[in-house]
Design a protein around this motif. Structure first.
Motif, PDB file in Angstrom:
ATOM      1  N   GLU A 172       0.846  -1.187   0.000  1.00  0.00           N
ATOM      2  CA  GLU A 172       0.000   0.000   0.000  1.00  0.00           C
ATOM      3  C   GLU A 172       0.885   1.241   0.000  1.00  0.00           C
ATOM      4  O   GLU A 172       2.078   1.161   0.266  1.00  0.00           O
ATOM      5  CB  GLU A 172      -0.890   0.021   1.256  1.00  0.00           C
ATOM      6  N   PHE A 173       0.248   2.379  -0.270  1.00  0.00           N
ATOM      7  CA  PHE A 173       0.945   3.646  -0.113  1.00  0.00           C
ATOM      8  C   PHE A 173       1.113   3.931   1.374  1.00  0.00           C
ATOM      9  O   PHE A 173       0.167   3.810   2.148  1.00  0.00           O
ATOM     10  CB  PHE A 173       0.136   4.789  -0.721  1.00  0.00           C
ATOM     11  N   ILE A 174       2.298   4.327   1.756  1.00  0.00           N
ATOM     12  CA  ILE A 174       2.576   4.730   3.125  1.00  0.00           C
ATOM     13  C   ILE A 174       2.974   6.199   3.074  1.00  0.00           C
ATOM     14  O   ILE A 174       3.594   6.640   2.114  1.00  0.00           O
ATOM     15  CB  ILE A 174       3.745   3.904   3.710  1.00  0.00           C
ATOM     16  N   GLN A 175       2.634   6.957   4.107  1.00  0.00           N
ATOM     17  CA  GLN A 175       2.921   8.391   4.172  1.00  0.00           C
ATOM     18  C   GLN A 175       2.128   9.165   3.131  1.00  0.00           C
ATOM     19  O   GLN A 175       1.273   8.602   2.457  1.00  0.00           O
ATOM     20  CB  GLN A 175       4.422   8.652   3.981  1.00  0.00           C
ATOM     21  N   ARG A 176       2.416  10.440   2.982  1.00  0.00           N
ATOM     22  CA  ARG A 176       1.703  11.212   1.969  1.00  0.00           C
ATOM     23  C   ARG A 176       2.578  12.329   1.405  1.00  0.00           C
ATOM     24  O   ARG A 176       3.698  12.533   1.851  1.00  0.00           O
ATOM     25  CB  ARG A 176       0.430  11.798   2.554  1.00  0.00           C
TER      26      ARG A 176
ATOM     27  N   SER B  60      -1.397   2.386   6.076  1.00  0.00           N
ATOM     28  CA  SER B  60      -1.510   3.358   4.990  1.00  0.00           C
ATOM     29  C   SER B  60      -2.363   4.550   5.414  1.00  0.00           C
ATOM     30  O   SER B  60      -1.992   5.703   5.224  1.00  0.00           O
ATOM     31  CB  SER B  60      -2.106   2.662   3.760  1.00  0.00           C
ATOM     32  N   SER B  63      -0.711   6.513   8.377  1.00  0.00           N
ATOM     33  CA  SER B  63       0.440   7.345   8.028  1.00  0.00           C
ATOM     34  C   SER B  63       0.056   8.507   7.116  1.00  0.00           C
ATOM     35  O   SER B  63       0.824   9.439   6.936  1.00  0.00           O
ATOM     36  CB  SER B  63       1.532   6.494   7.362  1.00  0.00           C
ATOM     37  N   PHE B  64      -1.152   8.447   6.545  1.00  0.00           N
ATOM     38  CA  PHE B  64      -1.580   9.539   5.659  1.00  0.00           C
ATOM     39  C   PHE B  64      -1.913  10.790   6.465  1.00  0.00           C
ATOM     40  O   PHE B  64      -1.549  11.900   6.104  1.00  0.00           O
ATOM     41  CB  PHE B  64      -2.795   9.110   4.839  1.00  0.00           C
ATOM     42  N   THR B  66      -1.671  13.436   9.403  1.00  0.00           N
ATOM     43  CA  THR B  66      -0.553  13.848  10.259  1.00  0.00           C
ATOM     44  C   THR B  66      -0.919  13.831  11.736  1.00  0.00           C
ATOM     45  O   THR B  66      -0.049  13.800  12.582  1.00  0.00           O
ATOM     46  CB  THR B  66      -0.084  15.259   9.889  1.00  0.00           C
TER      47      THR B  66
END
Lengths: 777, 203
Positions: A172-176, B60, B63-64, B66
């Motif tokens: 999956e996408f982690i962080q942004r 996911s 972590s998106f 904040t």
């Protein structure tokens, strides 16, 4: 939905189906719109913005992503205007901000959509002078897949594939923002049967496979289309070779079968072709060692043995990786031997190596299903061995059909991996531990309501070796009566249906071990099979082979079966031979040759014809084309015969469906009440897999599955232990699966150690609380 | 099982509020954050089991956003607004002062675990710019000097409970309007809305 509407692209009037996506409609009319994230087989997301085009709106022209815009009546589109060009240049400049441009060392270079589209649509130079993103590289996200995160352009193809198509979203996408990366959860690797597809659809070199990384440049590759024979789905594949070495297998988008996808077994099971363990010369057993001899000597030995033994039984144990042409020749040799002066009648028989082979449902009253029927059916009924492990791409097709609204009804204890998709799962209340149907299907309300008068596709076959065929008959005949039934016989192994079509009388392994008579003289041919370590009958067959007067193995490796042979004839494999194979829809497809036969290997048919000729029987085939021309004669549909010429036509690229009468003789096992259910997992200790270094580790784990109350009965609470039967002790991982009924334990038949286990006999399971308590093996 | 039965029960109550299990992901992440002060891996595993999605899908989402913290924060989380209204009203100097006092750059925590400092986008207090939050309690009309005083106060006094009104009186200036949120644990449902780490219950 399917009504045709008109729209205009770049001043040309075109037609498309209403509801179709703009990018797809343009593609169908030959207008290419650049894209990264959009993929025909995935849901559109509009992530990359590369496919921006200008459309006329009531408020003037506007840039819209063509992958999320549906065609409407009289839509006016411009894909090449100055504004569009500027947008494309801008998008590419943005995408390249963090892309490393390490093309000289990147495996994707040469076939990279980012590279190609930057050349075609890019700005030519970048204004970006800042530092790019850096990541540790590469990180292994599974045993076979590597990830270089800095190359990723965040198109979400891989994450969408694993979520929508394969249903195991472990990436999956982690962080942004500009910290976004694709990754896995710690200690939860991307272990999927379909992970290789993400490598193929990655539009940059971010995902690579261990087997191909740094092996070749795409422009050095030779490629040819072929058909995979790992299971009986028959996925269309592209073989890539360089300097006479197989380097990569890609999935081809065959609308009818695999729709572009492959299982990782089909994709990565090829290193064995170039293994140093492969047998490349004819080997003759001398006491305990093997000597090399020539082909003519070998054939002489076989014929003199046949004469010397005077009227022996000649039995053929055949596997599932031969071509239809080879099966046809096996059939011919068996027929001729039966008629021949050396043998009296019925002395030569062919036995197919699949424990789960049954008579099946080939009579005229049953309608053969195709994979397309799955999409059109209202209900799918499944009762067979584990689909995800044995027919992985069929699992994807079922998943797709269920997503599009088909109801899925699953019977039995083997398909627990698919239970999450099922609308109704009929387990222990309906199916006994012997795999008998305990109720009349009509009594199951949920079942009846969903099949009566409906379009039903059933996938039916024995789920366990001890299952009686009658229990399946009850279900099938009920369905046939009450619904519009189309049916798959779920024989899962490679080219099973090719063998059934081309061998006039075929028997099962039960017949081999019961018919084998030590009092008589016996010659046994094993052709591409290793039943000794992968079958319930393995032990009996091993004893039979030891007792036989002469054993000839046509195979690739010395393994548990071929080491018992007096003579090993090395054969060719995938990519080294030409021929046709038949999948479970009865679709006949072409396998093509791109590699030379290594060493002094020959195809199976070449040996067999040689032997026949030496025995004075005059059949002459110079090549596969002549055999093919002979075998197509008995196909029922004369309009579209699966000749090589016909299959090479572009219109038949993805095979033709054609049938032949099928005649299988198998009996159910007499024994019942097995406490142990032996299942076949996708990965195992087959001689091809253990000789393919890039995937050999995947089939090494030994495990059992049982439900929590059975575990309690055995007094197990830890996750590891020992499986003990007589003098055999195997260290195992213990998985709890509460879909299983009480008192049933599942174990893998194709993992080392379990070949000596008799599922009909009692066994013990002990838990291991520390390393010392695990048995060493 | 790292969550106790009380927490699991609470989680199950929340899950029942939604037609689809996975919709409860946001509130469950708050539960995890209230428990540990950040979203730890064990809680991610727990949530994934409760919702029937994979661990990485939970991570996911976590972590998106904040305000789901990926790492433990200090006792006081200082969030200074850097968006346009505050920027115009000299938030730069407020930020600089706090940075110098704490020795932290954005998203860092000091070794004593007293302060975590972060620069954030608009916190909805433009009328009283520049604005600072301590554990999400807003103080408006802060000057660079007052911001330093605030930091000193927090460091020396180590107040157990942070209440916006008290701090506003001591360190704040112009206020945009009277804040009227009394129940910050979710107004209409049992699902936790946004809560202050650690201090909310005592308050």
């Amino acid at each position: 939905m399917s009504e045709e509407i008109k729209f205009t692209v770049n001043g040309t009037e075109l037609e498309a189906k209403s509801g179709e996506l703009l990018i797809e409609a343009c593609e169908n009319s030959g207008i290419h719109i650049p894209r990264f994230c959009w993929h025909k087989r995935l849901e559109p997301v509009g992530m990359c913005r590369m496919c921006l085009v200008e459309v006329e709106t009531p408020r003037g022209k506007a840039l819209v992503p063509s992958c999320t815009t549906e065609i409407t009546e009289d839509l006016v589109v411009d894909t090449e205007s100055e504004v569009v060009k500027k947008a494309q240049e801008g998008i590419l400049e943005f995408l390249l901000i963090n892309h490393p441009l390490d093309c000289p060392v990147c495996d994707k270079a040469g076939e990279c959509p980012l590279q190609d589209q930057t050349m075609a649509y890019g700005p030519g130079e970048s204004r970006f002078v800042e530092e790019k993103r850096h990541f540790e590289k590469p990180i292994p996200i599974s045993e076979i897949i590597l990830l270089d995160r800095e190359r990723c352009i965040l198109c979400a193809r891989c994450t969408r594939f694993s979520d929508e198509i394969s249903g195991d979203p472990l990436i999956e996408f982690i962080q942004r923002g500009n910290k976004t990366e694709v990754n896995t959860f710690p200690n939860e690797p991307f272990r999927s049967y379909f992970s290789g597809n993400t490598v193929q659809i990655c539009p940059v070199g971010a995902l690579t496979s261990t087997s191909y990384r740094f092996k070749a440049r795409p422009w050095d590759l030779k490629s040819i289309s072929s058909t995979c024979n790992c299971c009986s789905v028959g996925c269309s594949i592209e073989l890539n070779t360089s300097q006479n070495k197989m380097l990569r297998i890609l999935g081809e988008d065959n609308e009818f079968t695999n729709q572009g996808w492959l299982s990782d077994k089909g994709r990565y099971n090829f290193d064995y072709l170039h293994s140093e363990n492969r047998v490349l010369n004819i080997l003759e057993k001398n006491d305990d060692s093997f000597n090399e001899i020539s082909t003519s000597e070998a054939i002489k030995k076989i014929t003199s043995k046949v004469k010397e033994l005077k009227n022996p039984n000649i039995k053929f144990l055949i596997g599932s990786h031969s071509t239809n042409e080879e099966y046809f020749v096996i059939n011919q040799i068996s027929n001729h031997l039966n008629k021949d002066k050396f043998l009296s009648k019925e002395k030569s028989n062919v036995y197919f190596c699949d424990d789960l082979l049954s008579r099946g449902y080939f009579e005229e009253k049953y309608t053969q299903a195709t994979f397309e029927d799955l999409d059109k059916s209202e209900t799918i009924v499944l009762w067979s061995e584990d689909i995800k492990d044995n027919l992985p791409v069929l699992y994807l097709r079922i998943k797709k059909a269920v997503r599009n609204g088909a109801k899925l009804i699953v019977f039995g204890h083997t398909n627990t991996a698919i239970a999450g998709l099922a609308d109704f799962y009929f387990g222990k209340d309906v199916v006994s531990n012997n795999f008998d149907l305990m109720l009349n299907p009509a009594e199951l309300k949920d079942f009846k309501n969903n099949v009566e008068g409906k379009r039903v596709t059933a996938i039916v076959g024995k789920a366990a070796v001890s299952q009686k065929k009658e229990s399946l008959d009850k279900l099938v005949d009920y369905l046939n009566e009450i619904s519009e039934l189309k049916l798959f016989n779920s024989f899962s192994k490679g080219n099973t249906f090719g063998a059934l079509q081309n061998i006039h009388e075929i028997k099962g392994l039960n017949e081999f071990s019961t018919e084998f008579d030590n009092e008589e003289k016996n010659i046994v041919f094993t052709i591409g099979v290793n039943p000794v370590n992968s079958s319930y009958f393995g032990k009996a067959i091993k004893e039979n082979l030891i007792a036989a007067d002469y054993v000839i193995s046509l195979d690739l490796f010395i393994n548990d079966t071929t080491e018992l042979a007096d003579l090993i004839l090395p054969t060719t494999s995938l990519g080294e031979k030409e021929g046709t194979i038949t999948n479970m829809e009865m679709r006949v497809m072409k396998q093509n040759k791109i590699l030379p036969a290594p060493g002094s290997t020959l195809s199976e048919w070449e040996y067999l014809i040689g032997i026949l000729n030496a025995m004075g029987i005059n059949i002459e085939y110079k090549n596969e084309i002549e055999i093919n021309a002979d075998l197509v004669r008995d196909y029922s549909d004369k309009e579209s015969l699966p000749t090589f010429d016909n299959l090479n036509k572009p219109s038949n690229l993805y095979g033709v469906i054609n049938t032949k009468p099928i005649n299988i003789t198998t009996k159910d096992l007499k024994k019942q009440d097995f406490p142990l259910l032996m299942v076949r997992r996708l990965y195992g200790d087959s001689s091809t897999q253990i000789n393919s270094p890039s995937i050999s580790m995947l089939g090494s784990e030994r495990f059992i599955e049982l439900n929590s109350s059975t575990a309690e009965k055995y007094g197990i609470s830890s996750k590891v232990g020992n499986f003990i039967q007589g003098s055999n002790s195997i260290s195992i991982k213990i998985d709890i699966n509460n879909l299983l009924p009480d008192d049933l334990v599942i174990a893998p038949i194709n993992r080392r150690g379990f070949e000596n286990i008799d599922p009909s006999k009692d066994f013990e399971i002990t838990e291991a609380r520390n390393r010392e308590e695990l048995s060493v093996n | 099982m790292t969550w106790d039965s009380k927490l699991i029960k609470k989680a199950e109550e929340i899950i029942k509020l939604y037609p689809q299990k996975r919709s409860a992901l946001g509130p469950l992440l708050y539960l995890a954050q209230n428990k540990e002060g950040y979203i730890d891996d064990d809680s991610v595993v727990e949530i994934s089991n409760l919702l029937g999605i994979t661990e990485v899908q939970v991570r996911s989402v976590a972590s998106f956003y904040t305000m789901y913290k990926q790492e433990p924060t200090g006792k006081y989380l200082l969030s200074v607004c850097k968006s346009i209204s505050c920027e115009i009203n000299n938030s730069k100097e407020v930020i600089g002062g706090i940075k110098e006092f704490t020795g932290l750059s954005s998203n860092e925590t000091d070794p004593e675990k007293t302060f975590t400092f972060e620069e954030v986008e608009c916190i909805g207090a433009c009328g009283g710019a520049p604005a600072v939050q301590v554990n999400y309690e807003t103080i408006e009309g802060v000057t660079p000097e007052k911001a330093l005083d605030l930091c000193k106060y927090l460091k020396e006094e180590e107040p157990k409970v942070i209440v916006a009104d008290d701090l506003q009186e001591k360190f704040g200036g112009i206020k945009s309007f009277e804040w009227a949120i009394e129940d910050n644990s979710g107004t209409s449902t049992t699902a936790p809305g946004f809560q202050i780490i650690g201090t909310a219950e005592e308050n």
